[in-house]
Structures are given as structure tokens and as C-alpha cells.
Design a protein around this motif. Structure first.
Motif, PDB file in Angstrom:
ATOM      1  N   ALA A  56       0.823  -1.205   0.000  1.00 55.37           N
ATOM      2  CA  ALA A  56       0.000   0.000   0.000  1.00 55.37           C
ATOM      3  C   ALA A  56       0.859   1.258   0.000  1.00 55.37           C
ATOM      4  N   ALA A  57       1.948   1.239   0.783  1.00 57.28           N
ATOM      5  CA  ALA A  57       2.832   2.402   0.855  1.00 57.28           C
ATOM      6  C   ALA A  57       3.533   2.647  -0.479  1.00 57.28           C
ATOM      7  N   VAL A  58       3.996   1.591  -1.114  1.00 55.51           N
ATOM      8  CA  VAL A  58       4.654   1.734  -2.421  1.00 55.51           C
ATOM      9  C   VAL A  58       3.663   2.290  -3.445  1.00 55.51           C
ATOM     10  N   ARG A  59       2.444   1.806  -3.413  1.00 60.23           N
ATOM     11  CA  ARG A  59       1.425   2.320  -4.331  1.00 60.23           C
ATOM     12  C   ARG A  59       1.195   3.806  -4.121  1.00 60.23           C
ATOM     13  N   ALA A  60       1.170   4.230  -2.859  1.00 59.66           N
ATOM     14  CA  ALA A  60       0.973   5.653  -2.568  1.00 59.66           C
ATOM     15  C   ALA A  60       2.165   6.471  -3.039  1.00 59.66           C
ATOM     16  N   LEU A  61       3.358   6.039  -2.700  1.00 66.30           N
ATOM     17  CA  LEU A  61       4.563   6.793  -3.056  1.00 66.30           C
ATOM     18  C   LEU A  61       4.753   6.878  -4.569  1.00 66.30           C
ATOM     19  N   GLU A  62       4.507   5.785  -5.242  1.00 70.64           N
ATOM     20  CA  GLU A  62       4.690   5.783  -6.691  1.00 70.64           C
ATOM     21  C   GLU A  62       3.626   6.605  -7.408  1.00 70.64           C
ATOM     22  N   ALA A  63       2.516   6.886  -6.726  1.00 68.34           N
ATOM     23  CA  ALA A  63       1.461   7.697  -7.327  1.00 68.34           C
ATOM     24  C   ALA A  63       1.701   9.193  -7.160  1.00 68.34           C
ATOM     25  N   LEU A  64       2.681   9.581  -6.347  1.00 70.31           N
ATOM     26  CA  LEU A  64       2.999  10.996  -6.191  1.00 70.31           C
ATOM     27  C   LEU A  64       3.513  11.564  -7.514  1.00 70.31           C
TER      28      LEU A  64
ATOM     29  N   GLU B 188       5.775  13.754  -7.993  1.00 63.45           N
ATOM     30  CA  GLU B 188       7.232  13.840  -7.919  1.00 63.45           C
ATOM     31  C   GLU B 188       7.712  12.844  -6.877  1.00 63.45           C
ATOM     32  N   GLN B 189       8.611  11.946  -7.277  1.00 67.45           N
ATOM     33  CA  GLN B 189       9.080  10.932  -6.357  1.00 67.45           C
ATOM     34  C   GLN B 189       9.945  11.538  -5.252  1.00 67.45           C
ATOM     35  N   PRO B 190       9.664  11.238  -3.994  1.00 66.03           N
ATOM     36  CA  PRO B 190      10.456  11.791  -2.894  1.00 66.03           C
ATOM     37  C   PRO B 190      11.829  11.141  -2.803  1.00 66.03           C
ATOM     38  N   ASP B 191      12.775  11.891  -2.266  1.00 66.09           N
ATOM     39  CA  ASP B 191      14.107  11.346  -2.019  1.00 66.09           C
ATOM     40  C   ASP B 191      14.147  10.535  -0.731  1.00 66.09           C
ATOM     41  N   ALA B 192      13.257  10.877   0.202  1.00 69.08           N
ATOM     42  CA  ALA B 192      13.271  10.236   1.511  1.00 69.08           C
ATOM     43  C   ALA B 192      11.854  10.214   2.075  1.00 69.08           C
ATOM     44  N   VAL B 193      11.679   9.366   3.093  1.00 64.89           N
ATOM     45  CA  VAL B 193      10.360   9.159   3.679  1.00 64.89           C
ATOM     46  C   VAL B 193      10.469   9.200   5.195  1.00 64.89           C
ATOM     47  N   ILE B 194       9.520   9.897   5.824  1.00 65.47           N
ATOM     48  CA  ILE B 194       9.350   9.814   7.268  1.00 65.47           C
ATOM     49  C   ILE B 194       8.175   8.883   7.511  1.00 65.47           C
ATOM     50  N   LEU B 195       8.431   7.804   8.225  1.00 63.01           N
ATOM     51  CA  LEU B 195       7.439   6.753   8.421  1.00 63.01           C
ATOM     52  C   LEU B 195       6.994   6.742   9.878  1.00 63.01           C
ATOM     53  N   ASP B 196       5.689   6.816  10.094  1.00 59.28           N
ATOM     54  CA  ASP B 196       5.178   6.796  11.458  1.00 59.28           C
ATOM     55  C   ASP B 196       5.407   5.433  12.106  1.00 59.28           C
ATOM     56  N   GLY B 197       5.844   5.453  13.376  1.00 60.10           N
ATOM     57  CA  GLY B 197       6.071   4.203  14.097  1.00 60.10           C
ATOM     58  C   GLY B 197       7.548   3.918  14.275  1.00 60.10           C
ATOM     59  N   LYS B 198       7.854   2.718  14.769  1.00 62.05           N
ATOM     60  CA  LYS B 198       9.249   2.353  14.988  1.00 62.05           C
ATOM     61  C   LYS B 198       9.727   1.237  14.067  1.00 62.05           C
ATOM     62  N   HIS B 199       8.814   0.647  13.290  1.00 58.51           N
ATOM     63  CA  HIS B 199       9.176  -0.446  12.389  1.00 58.51           C
ATOM     64  C   HIS B 199       9.217   0.056  10.952  1.00 58.51           C
ATOM     65  N   ASN B 200      10.304  -0.186  10.279  1.00 57.08           N
ATOM     66  CA  ASN B 200      10.436   0.195   8.874  1.00 57.08           C
ATOM     67  C   ASN B 200       9.896  -0.937   8.008  1.00 57.08           C
ATOM     68  N   TYR B 201       8.604  -0.886   7.706  1.00 59.95           N
ATOM     69  CA  TYR B 201       8.006  -1.901   6.854  1.00 59.95           C
ATOM     70  C   TYR B 201       8.167  -1.554   5.374  1.00 59.95           C
ATOM     71  N   LEU B 202       8.748  -0.371   5.074  1.00 59.58           N
ATOM     72  CA  LEU B 202       8.851   0.077   3.690  1.00 59.58           C
ATOM     73  C   LEU B 202      10.150  -0.354   3.026  1.00 59.58           C
ATOM     74  N   GLY B 203      11.280   0.029   3.606  1.00 62.62           N
ATOM     75  CA  GLY B 203      12.566  -0.320   3.022  1.00 62.62           C
ATOM     76  C   GLY B 203      12.869   0.472   1.756  1.00 62.62           C
ATOM     77  N   GLY B 204      13.868  -0.011   0.981  1.00 60.26           N
ATOM     78  CA  GLY B 204      14.294   0.690  -0.213  1.00 60.26           C
ATOM     79  C   GLY B 204      13.257   0.661  -1.313  1.00 60.26           C
ATOM     80  N   PRO B 205      13.467   1.491  -2.344  1.00 63.12           N
ATOM     81  CA  PRO B 205      14.669   2.278  -2.623  1.00 63.12           C
ATOM     82  C   PRO B 205      14.726   3.620  -1.900  1.00 63.12           C
ATOM     83  N   TRP B 206      13.756   3.909  -1.050  1.00 63.85           N
ATOM     84  CA  TRP B 206      13.743   5.195  -0.375  1.00 63.85           C
ATOM     85  C   TRP B 206      14.607   5.173   0.873  1.00 63.85           C
ATOM     86  N   THR B 207      15.161   6.335   1.198  1.00 61.76           N
ATOM     87  CA  THR B 207      15.786   6.526   2.502  1.00 61.76           C
ATOM     88  C   THR B 207      14.665   6.748   3.503  1.00 61.76           C
TER      89      THR B 207
END
Length: 228
Positions: free
Chosen positions: A101-109, A111-130
Motif C-alpha cells: 500500500a505504501a509503495v502504491r501511494a509513493l509511486e502515485a505521487l 514527484e518521487q520523494p528522495d526520503a520518507v518519514i514513516l510513522d512508528g518504529k518499524h520500517n516496513y517500507l525499506g528501499g529504494p527510499w531513505t
């Protein structure tokens, strides 16, 4: 507790230390529901002053949240939504469904972001984003708070519309989350096409236990312990 507005502190830090230009805030809604998709919003806000009252969507009344979301969709630089269906959650497990779901949201922006601030303490997203995870980022980070409100209002609205088709489940009131009315409807009618069949609520309903899907890895999302 006095209201403390979110800031751009984390975003400014990422820009300064990592040299990134565009930072998106990402938040989800629907992870703990029994029915409906998990929805993720990615929002880019720049460094402008946020609208008054912006904070974690769960801390805002429904009426105020709806009004704030209408303001935010015009105020943000850009935003996009991504969803993973109940079937995808059952097939993939919640961790992978959240990422989808997160990849779908990010790829729909636009302009692609260089980095992501993710709510919570678990990084369920991973690359290619910082990615930088921030506990309670939906209260402290402007972009994450904006994503939180937009995602919540959008998903609640979608579940309310579906409520007309599944009247006994009162989705307009519970948005697919556990509630006494929701449980009573499940026990009487069984799960709908919107329900997550790998969830443990079916263990307590002998009439419908045979419908439960069991994943080999046991990942239903109910055991992840995310600190959202």
C-alpha cells in the motif's frame, strides 16, 4: 494535555544531514480492522506553516477531522493514497500488505520523494527510499500528521459508502474495526467479501471457523506490535 503543533524538525534534519530535497510523510490506517483495506497516504508538504489544529488523526473529532482533511488536500504540495485489500492482507500478511500500500501511494505521487518519514518504529517500507521512522510521528511531524488525517478521512468515507451494502455491520460507524455491533453481525451473517479471513476473530466464532485462512508464517498483523 495542551496542544503541541507538529513541526518540520525531522524533515529539516534529513535535508541537512542527507542532502535530500523532497521528503514525504507516510502514515497508515486500517491495520487493526477486521474488514476493509489498509490505506496508506504519502504527503509532501514542503516547509510551510501547517493548518491550525493539525495532529494525529485519532486525536481529532470526526467532524473536525473531515474539515481539516478538506483543507489539507489543497494545502499540501502533493499527496497520494495506496491501498491493500483484505484479500491481499490475507495472502501476503500485514507487513507485506503495508509495504504494498505504501509503495502504491509513493509511486502515485507526481514527484518521487528522495526520503520518507514513516510513522512508528518499524520500517516496513525499506528501499529504494531513505526511510526514517519516528514514533508518534503523526503528532510531531507535519507531513506525517497530514498523511494521517487524509488517510483516515478517506478510508472512513469509503467504508461508510460500503456500509449501505452491508447494513448489519454498521461500517459507517466502525469503519470495519471491532465493535459489539460488528461482532454480532459477524456471528449472525458470517464474514463478507470485505473481511480479513486470516484474523483471529474467527477463532471465537465456531459457526464460521472453517472459513479462516492460516498463513504458514503466521503473519496476520495482529502480532506485529507496531507502536503507531
Amino acid at each position: 494535555m495542551p496542544y503541541v503543533p507538529p513541526t518540520h524538525t525531522v524533515e529539516r534534519s534529513m535535508r541537512a544531514t542527507l542532502g535530500v530535497r523532497t521528503v514525504a510523510g507516510v502514515d497508515e490506517v486500517g491495520r487493526g480492522a477486521w474488514a476493509g483495506p489498509v490505506t496508506v497516504c504519502a504527503a509532501v508538504t514542503g516547509l510551510r506553516r501547517p493548518p491550525e489544529g493539525l495532529t494525529d488523526s485519532k486525536l481529532i473529532t470526526p467532524k473536525r477531522r473531515t474539515k481539516l482533511a478538506a483543507v489539507l488536500t489543497d494545502w499540501v504540495t502533493s499527496y497520494a493514497l495506496g491501498h491493500a485489500s483484505s484479500e491481499e492482507i490475507d495472502d501476503l500478511g500485514m507487513t507485506a500488505a503495508l509495504r504494498l500500500a505504501a509503495v502504491r501511494a509513493l509511486e502515485a505521487l507526481p514527484e518521487q520523494p528522495d526520503a520518507v518519514i514513516l510513522d512508528g518504529k518499524h520500517n516496513y517500507l525499506g528501499g529504494p527510499w531513505t526511510v526514517r521512522t519516528v514514533i508518534k510521528g503523526d503528532q510531531s511531524c507535519v507531513a506525517v500528521a497530514a498523511a494521517s488525517v487524509i488517510a483516515k478521512v478517506h478510508r472512513d468515507g469509503a467504508m461508510a459508502e460500503l456500509g449501505a451494502e452491508y447494513t448489519p455491520f454498521a461500517f459507517a460507524d466502525n469503519a470495519g474495526y471491532p465493535s459489539p455491533v460488528h461482532r454480532a453481525a459477524l456471528e449472525e451473517h458470517g464474514p463478507t467479501a470485505l473481511h480479513r479471513l486470516s484474523w483471529s476473530y474467527l477463532d471465537t466464532m465456531p459457526r464460521w471457523q472453517h472459513l479462516k485462512k492460516v498463513r504458514e508464517d503466521g503473519d496476520t498483523g495482529e502480532q506485529l506490535g507496531f507502536d503507531f
